[in-house]
Write a protein that holds these residues in place. Structure first.
Motif, PDB file in Angstrom:
ATOM      1  N   ALA A   1     -35.580  29.171  12.785  1.00 49.07           N
ATOM      2  CA  ALA A   1     -36.401  27.969  12.634  1.00 49.07           C
ATOM      3  C   ALA A   1     -37.537  28.643  11.552  1.00 49.07           C
ATOM      4  CB  ALA A   1     -36.255  28.129  14.393  1.00 49.07           C
ATOM      5  N   SER A   2     -38.382  29.320  12.183  1.00 47.78           N
ATOM      6  CA  SER A   2     -39.145  29.563  11.209  1.00 47.78           C
ATOM      7  C   SER A   2     -39.221  29.587  10.250  1.00 47.78           C
ATOM      8  CB  SER A   2     -40.542  30.795  12.108  1.00 47.78           C
ATOM      9  OG  SER A   2     -40.278  30.791  13.101  1.00 47.78           O
ATOM     10  N   VAL A   3     -38.352  29.996   9.883  1.00 47.28           N
ATOM     11  CA  VAL A   3     -37.989  30.405   7.840  1.00 47.28           C
ATOM     12  C   VAL A   3     -37.660  29.136   7.617  1.00 47.28           C
ATOM     13  CG1 VAL A   3     -35.909  31.482   7.606  1.00 47.28           C
ATOM     14  CG2 VAL A   3     -37.658  31.702   5.916  1.00 47.28           C
ATOM     15  N   CYS A   4     -36.939  28.032   8.703  1.00 47.94           N
ATOM     16  CA  CYS A   4     -36.294  27.319   8.223  1.00 47.94           C
ATOM     17  C   CYS A   4     -37.527  26.028   8.464  1.00 47.94           C
ATOM     18  CB  CYS A   4     -35.324  26.762   8.646  1.00 47.94           C
ATOM     19  SG  CYS A   4     -33.555  27.463   8.685  1.00 47.94           S
ATOM     20  N   ALA A   5     -38.528  26.407   8.836  1.00 46.44           N
ATOM     21  CA  ALA A   5     -39.928  25.186   8.961  1.00 46.44           C
ATOM     22  C   ALA A   5     -40.523  25.324   7.638  1.00 46.44           C
ATOM     23  CB  ALA A   5     -40.618  25.713  10.391  1.00 46.44           C
ATOM     24  N   ILE A   6     -40.469  26.444   7.702  1.00 45.72           N
ATOM     25  CA  ILE A   6     -41.766  26.570   6.072  1.00 45.72           C
ATOM     26  C   ILE A   6     -41.173  26.158   4.928  1.00 45.72           C
ATOM     27  CG2 ILE A   6     -43.450  28.729   7.491  1.00 45.72           C
ATOM     28  CD1 ILE A   6     -42.110  30.804   5.618  1.00 45.72           C
ATOM     29  N   VAL A   7     -39.467  26.263   4.829  1.00 45.76           N
ATOM     30  CA  VAL A   7     -39.018  25.976   3.415  1.00 45.76           C
ATOM     31  C   VAL A   7     -39.516  24.007   3.262  1.00 45.76           C
ATOM     32  CG1 VAL A   7     -36.803  25.369   2.075  1.00 45.76           C
ATOM     33  CG2 VAL A   7     -37.832  27.439   3.677  1.00 45.76           C
ATOM     34  N   GLY A   8     -39.078  23.618   4.955  1.00 38.41           N
ATOM     35  CA  GLY A   8     -39.413  22.424   5.160  1.00 38.41           C
ATOM     36  C   GLY A   8     -40.836  21.872   4.149  1.00 38.41           C
ATOM     37  N   ALA A   9     -41.787  22.563   5.038  1.00 35.74           N
ATOM     38  CA  ALA A   9     -43.608  22.130   4.272  1.00 35.74           C
ATOM     39  C   ALA A   9     -43.484  22.796   3.162  1.00 35.74           C
ATOM     40  CB  ALA A   9     -44.193  23.062   5.606  1.00 35.74           C
ATOM     41  N   SER A  10     -42.985  23.406   2.336  1.00 33.12           N
ATOM     42  CA  SER A  10     -43.412  23.500   1.521  1.00 33.12           C
ATOM     43  C   SER A  10     -42.896  22.969   0.780  1.00 33.12           C
ATOM     44  CB  SER A  10     -42.428  25.030   0.881  1.00 33.12           C
ATOM     45  OG  SER A  10     -42.835  25.466  -0.348  1.00 33.12           O
ATOM     46  N   LEU A  11     -41.860  22.201   0.445  1.00 28.40           N
ATOM     47  CA  LEU A  11     -41.145  21.073  -0.551  1.00 28.40           C
ATOM     48  C   LEU A  11     -42.196  19.594  -0.209  1.00 28.40           C
ATOM     49  CD1 LEU A  11     -37.570  21.521   0.414  1.00 28.40           C
ATOM     50  CD2 LEU A  11     -38.433  21.506  -1.793  1.00 28.40           C
ATOM     51  N   THR A  12     -43.254  19.710   1.012  1.00 26.41           N
ATOM     52  CA  THR A  12     -44.170  18.294   0.959  1.00 26.41           C
ATOM     53  C   THR A  12     -45.517  18.858   0.212  1.00 26.41           C
ATOM     54  OG1 THR A  12     -44.867  18.998   2.963  1.00 26.41           O
ATOM     55  CG2 THR A  12     -42.984  17.882   3.589  1.00 26.41           C
ATOM     56  N   GLY A  13     -45.457  19.769  -0.289  1.00 27.39           N
ATOM     57  CA  GLY A  13     -46.615  20.403  -1.237  1.00 27.39           C
ATOM     58  C   GLY A  13     -47.428  21.456  -0.289  1.00 27.39           C
ATOM     59  N   HIS A  14     -46.791  22.098   0.201  1.00 28.43           N
ATOM     60  CA  HIS A  14     -47.496  23.166   1.415  1.00 28.43           C
ATOM     61  C   HIS A  14     -47.340  24.489   0.583  1.00 28.43           C
ATOM     62  CE1 HIS A  14     -49.831  19.683   3.855  1.00 28.43           C
ATOM     63  NE2 HIS A  14     -48.688  19.147   3.597  1.00 28.43           N
ATOM     64  N   LYS A  15     -48.145  25.409   0.600  1.00 25.43           N
ATOM     65  CA  LYS A  15     -48.654  26.697   0.784  1.00 25.43           C
ATOM     66  C   LYS A  15     -48.213  26.829   2.640  1.00 25.43           C
ATOM     67  CE  LYS A  15     -51.077  28.072  -3.048  1.00 25.43           C
ATOM     68  NZ  LYS A  15     -51.759  28.752  -3.778  1.00 25.43           N
ATOM     69  N   VAL A  16     -46.975  27.733   2.936  1.00 24.58           N
ATOM     70  CA  VAL A  16     -46.962  28.367   3.500  1.00 24.58           C
ATOM     71  C   VAL A  16     -46.817  30.267   3.809  1.00 24.58           C
ATOM     72  CG1 VAL A  16     -45.880  25.608   3.127  1.00 24.58           C
ATOM     73  CG2 VAL A  16     -43.962  27.816   2.928  1.00 24.58           C
ATOM     74  N   MET A  17     -46.560  29.976   5.023  1.00 24.39           N
ATOM     75  CA  MET A  17     -46.017  31.731   5.469  1.00 24.39           C
ATOM     76  C   MET A  17     -45.495  31.899   6.741  1.00 24.39           C
ATOM     77  SD  MET A  17     -48.609  34.755   5.237  1.00 24.39           S
ATOM     78  CE  MET A  17     -49.138  34.458   6.997  1.00 24.39           C
ATOM     79  N   THR A  18     -44.786  32.821   6.956  1.00 27.76           N
ATOM     80  CA  THR A  18     -44.369  33.585   8.735  1.00 27.76           C
ATOM     81  C   THR A  18     -44.418  34.632   8.441  1.00 27.76           C
ATOM     82  OG1 THR A  18     -42.363  33.482  10.281  1.00 27.76           O
ATOM     83  CG2 THR A  18     -41.538  33.444   8.106  1.00 27.76           C
ATOM     84  N   ALA A  19     -44.329  35.170   9.782  1.00 25.67           N
ATOM     85  CA  ALA A  19     -44.572  36.585  10.316  1.00 25.67           C
ATOM     86  C   ALA A  19     -43.871  37.125  10.985  1.00 25.67           C
ATOM     87  CB  ALA A  19     -46.306  36.970  10.317  1.00 25.67           C
ATOM     88  N   THR A  20     -43.577  38.299  10.600  1.00 23.66           N
ATOM     89  CA  THR A  20     -42.261  38.929  11.959  1.00 23.66           C
ATOM     90  C   THR A  20     -42.193  40.204  12.079  1.00 23.66           C
ATOM     91  OG1 THR A  20     -39.653  38.564  12.450  1.00 23.66           O
ATOM     92  CG2 THR A  20     -40.023  38.607  10.398  1.00 23.66           C
ATOM     93  N   SER A  21     -40.961  41.083  12.772  1.00 19.57           N
ATOM     94  CA  SER A  21     -40.884  42.466  12.313  1.00 19.57           C
ATOM     95  C   SER A  21     -39.329  42.405  12.010  1.00 19.57           C
ATOM     96  CB  SER A  21     -41.391  42.803  13.093  1.00 19.57           C
ATOM     97  OG  SER A  21     -41.598  44.546  13.320  1.00 19.57           O
ATOM     98  N   GLY A  22     -39.172  44.008  11.983  1.00 22.62           N
ATOM     99  CA  GLY A  22     -37.270  44.141  11.790  1.00 22.62           C
ATOM    100  C   GLY A  22     -36.084  43.415  12.618  1.00 22.62           C
ATOM    101  N   PRO A  23     -35.695  43.060  13.603  1.00 17.81           N
ATOM    102  CA  PRO A  23     -34.889  42.230  14.084  1.00 17.81           C
ATOM    103  C   PRO A  23     -35.044  40.384  13.505  1.00 17.81           C
ATOM    104  CG  PRO A  23     -36.074  43.142  16.002  1.00 17.81           C
ATOM    105  CD  PRO A  23     -36.557  43.597  14.972  1.00 17.81           C
ATOM    106  N   GLY A  24     -36.357  40.798  13.779  1.00 20.01           N
ATOM    107  CA  GLY A  24     -37.156  38.743  13.065  1.00 20.01           C
ATOM    108  C   GLY A  24     -36.940  38.423  11.700  1.00 20.01           C
ATOM    109  N   PHE A  25     -36.627  39.702  10.891  1.00 16.69           N
ATOM    110  CA  PHE A  25     -36.833  39.429   9.832  1.00 16.69           C
ATOM    111  C   PHE A  25     -35.077  39.918   9.259  1.00 16.69           C
ATOM    112  CE2 PHE A  25     -36.886  42.446   5.681  1.00 16.69           C
ATOM    113  CZ  PHE A  25     -37.188  41.296   4.327  1.00 16.69           C
ATOM    114  N   SER A  26     -34.152  40.204  10.211  1.00 16.58           N
ATOM    115  CA  SER A  26     -33.016  40.142  10.273  1.00 16.58           C
ATOM    116  C   SER A  26     -32.651  38.647  10.767  1.00 16.58           C
ATOM    117  CB  SER A  26     -32.032  41.155  11.429  1.00 16.58           C
ATOM    118  OG  SER A  26     -32.672  42.191  11.145  1.00 16.58           O
TER     119      SER A  26
END
Lengths: 382, 75, 268
Positions: A60-85
């Motif tokens: 959900a995190s990566v999907c949410a930032i894609v949504g926010a990028s489309l409205t014109g924002h600079k976006v980021m998420t952060a994670t580690s191994g299992p979350g990266f998968s």
């Protein structure tokens, strides 16, 4: 913002640099060793009018930032191994839909839950190839906090320039280490803003028709141009297409826009390479130990140097070949079983001269580890 | 307010011939034509309930009507 | 405006099968938007993957066709980053409640102002008729050749328990009611869920003894009942329609504005 000196954790440096680059939307899910990024942003973002949201999982995190990028924002998420998968599917969507975003993976030991608090660099190949299908990927890293600051800003700049996700592939040591960092004043490091279309309302806007320079000006969702964004192969309007010409054109565009700019994207640091007969190649926290060894041996007159990679992908094959041209020995220092080793072997004229100095037990590879391996390789005993 | 039918327009290129409009039409206005597309055979029986238009999955039906009282104003 | 002003006409006729209920849902949704006179530039429609999700290709608003099950997660990013936009998320039953089940309950819990439409045809249509978590035990599907033993979710109870501020149900037969419920849902400030029973004659119908869209819509007519018309001591086994929840709970984006206000004042 004036220049200021700080002493902070790598994860916090990443946060400050992201804000410097214009980050105003973050979605994430707690996971060691990246959690401090979320924690700092939960505090910092609202104080500048930005948004932080803790999602139900990494997908959900990566999907949410894609949504926010489309409205014109600079976006980021952060994670580690299992979350990266878990993020790989959404990452692929961002590649296909050409969404600017930054994904930080503070690597831990894997596979699986692995070593949550132990350093490793085992996600190098996953960062390159983790999502399915042919694609290009920009992956950056850093070994110290000053570099981490500029590389993080660069990650946002590249994401905007090439309309693509950029992975910041850190490791546990860099993420958790505390070190001095100079926070630059505004404009000291260039910040690239979103390239927006100049097409007026009522005039046909083609969201996926690259300009002559290959760039794709965006129109924010909620703006005057209504268009479609999809993870399917699509035409210049963003509508799904199975036309072989359209499909071929798009896969070429998605890969070429990065492949053809590999040299511009490539960031390396060179230490004593001019006359080096032994070239060490390393990145992230491993490069700190490698540099220590180089300095130590240089002081004793050995012709040894270090090529530190800050851009892991696209891999700078020709540059590596050039820097290793006169080397008798090339040693790749990394905390995995040889993921970058393979690339270096592909790059250089004499792959048989490429050796690996690694450690994969959840402990940082130290200068003395590297020294022992070098002595072995050079036939000088352990 | 009673509505008066002006036209029932059926976009035959969009109609997929599912028959929903025909089956549920209270006035039995519609039928399937020889190409299995909806056809307004008896428009004089139409009560302008709009159900065919609203239930059409293909967005192929348009019932054009005038409110009786506003007929003169709008025409 | 006319219906044709809300659609991308060049893609018609659409790809849905003859009699597919999803077309009726799209039809109703367009009417609801038209009645409410919401400018097209203010609407973002986000969908996942499946037959239902193709709706975003057809409606002329800002459209985001995403990943299977993830539409609500993308929608959360759109909405929180630009709360003034109206975000509508049409989803299939498998999309919303199987692969997207976790996103669905958390979206309801957060109560962000998003309208989720569950176009429930009780089957995976795009892949050819496999049972979904809304098929229910006793149904037939291509992956349940000996009958389905998987019980179904009740979307209304689930959404209610998860905290959605507005929860309603209708069918493709009850179009005027559907349009009214969609309008209420879109107007509601908070997470709203409208489950719309939708027919898939091609797969669910074929597998379960209903040959046509008409048969299936007759079934919706006979086997559902409006909440408003339930007499005292009602005990018939019919699916209920209407508004089940309509409560004003703190809306996420508004709550976040409070966070911004305190953070900017330096409060902790």
């Amino acid at each position: 913002m004036t220049e200021s000196l700080a002493f902070m954790q790598g994860n916090e440096v990443c946060v400050e640099a992201a804000l410097y680059a214009g980050l105003d939307f973050f979605a994430g899910y707690p996971i060691t060793p990246s959690t401090e990024i979320a924690e700092h942003l939960a505090r910092r973002l609202p104080s500048i009018g930005g948004k932080y949201i803790q999602m139900e999982d990494e997908i959900a995190s990566v999907c949410a930032i894609v949504g926010a990028s489309l409205t014109g924002h600079k976006v980021m998420t952060a994670t580690s191994g299992p979350g990266f998968s878990l993020m790989q599917e959404g990452l692929g969507f961002a590649v296909m839909a050409e969404i600017p975003m930054v994904l930080v993976n503070v690597q831990r030991g894997g596979p699986s839950t692995g070593l949550p608090t132990g350093p490793a660099q085992g996600d190098v190949m996953q960062a390159r190839w983790g999502t399915h299908g042919d694609h290009a990927m920009i992956v950056l890293t850093a070994s110290g906090h000053q570099d981490l600051f500029s590389v993080t800003v660069e990650a946002f700049n590249l994401a905007e320039t090439y309309r693509t996700p950029v992975i910041l592939l850190l490791d546990e040591v860099v993420g958790h280490m505390r070190e001095r960092v100079m926070i630059p004043e505004k404009n000291q490091i260039p910040v690239i803003d979103r390239l927006r279309t100049s097409v007026k309302a009522g005039v046909d806007y083609h969201p996926y028709l690259p300009r002559e320079d290959g760039r794709l000006p965006m129109s924010d969702f909620g703006g005057e141009h209504r268009y479609n964004v999809t993870g399917l192969y699509h035409d210049m309007w963003g509508f799904p297409s199975t036309n072989p010409k359209v499909v071929h054109g798009l896969i070429r565009h998605l890969t070429d826009k990065i492949r053809h700019h590999a040299m511009e994207i490539s960031r390396v640091k060179e230490y004593h390479l001019e006359d080096a007969r032994t070239v060490m190649i390393s990145y992230g926290s491993s490069a700190r130990s490698a540099l220590h060894v180089v300095n130590h041996r240089r002081a004793r007159g050995e012709r040894i140097g270090l090529l530190e990679l800050q851009t892991l992908w696209p891999f700078p094959y020709s540059l590596v070949a050039e820097k290793c041209e006169n080397a008798r020995l090339i040693v790749v220092v990394e905390m995995n079983l040889g993921q970058m080793l393979l690339q270096v072997k592909r790059a250089v004229r004499h792959p048989d001269r490429v050796m690996l100095a690694n450690r994969v037990d959840g402990v940082l590879i130290t200068p003395s580890d590297i020294q022992s391996i070098l002595r072995l390789i050079q036939g000088k005993g352990v | 307010m009673k509505k008066i039918l002006k036209d029932i327009r059926i976009n035959k290129a969009w109609c997929k011939g599912c028959g929903i409009c025909v089956h549920f039409c209270p006035g039995k206005v519609l039928e399937m034509d020889e190409n299995d597309k909806a056809n307004a055979r008896y428009p004089e029986l139409c009560i302008c309930c709009m159900m065919c238009e609203l239930r059409c999955p293909d967005l192929a039906i348009e019932v054009i009507s005038d409110d009786e009282s506003t007929d003169e104003v709008s025409s | 405006m006319a219906v044709r002003d809300y659609i991308r006409q060049r893609f018609f006729p659409h790809l849905w099968c003859p009699g597919c209920g999803h077309g009726i849902v799209m039809n109703g949704l367009i009417r609801a938007i038209d009645h409410m006179a919401i400018p097209k530039n203010d609407i973002v429609m986000v969908s996942g993957i499946g037959c239902s999700s193709r709706i975003t290709g057809y409606v002329d608003v800002h459209t985001l066709h995403t990943l299977h099950g993830r539409a609500l997660a993308f929608a959360a990013g759109v909405k929180l980053s630009r709360p003034e936009l109206r975000v509508i998320v049409p989803m299939g039953d498998g999309d919303a409640l199987s692969i997207g089940g976790n996103h669905f309950i958390h979206a309801a819990r957060r109560n962000m102002d998003i309208t989720a439409i569950v176009m429930n045809n009780r089957i995976y249509g795009m892949t050819g008729g496999q049972f979904s978590p809304l098929s229910g035990s006793g149904t037939q599907a291509s992956t349940a050749p000996f009958g389905n033993i998987d019980p179904a979710f009740d979307v209304v109870s689930l959404a209610k328990a998860a905290g959605a501020g507005f929860v309603a149900r209708s069918t493709t037969y009850h179009v005027t009611e559907m349009i009214d419920l969609l309008k209420q849902a879109i107007s509601h400030r908070g997470f709203s869920v409208v489950e719309i029973l939708s027919q898939c004659p091609t797969y669910f119908g074929k597998h379960n003894g209903m040959e046509s869209a008409v048969d299936m819509m007759e079934n919706f007519r006979k086997n559902t009942k409006s909440l408003g018309k339930i007499p005292e001591g009602y005990s018939e086994d019919k699916v209920l329609r209407g508004v089940f929840v309509n409560e004003n709970r703190p809306e996420y984006c508004q709550e976040y504005e409070r966070i911004i206000a305190s953070a900017m004042k330096g409060e902790t």
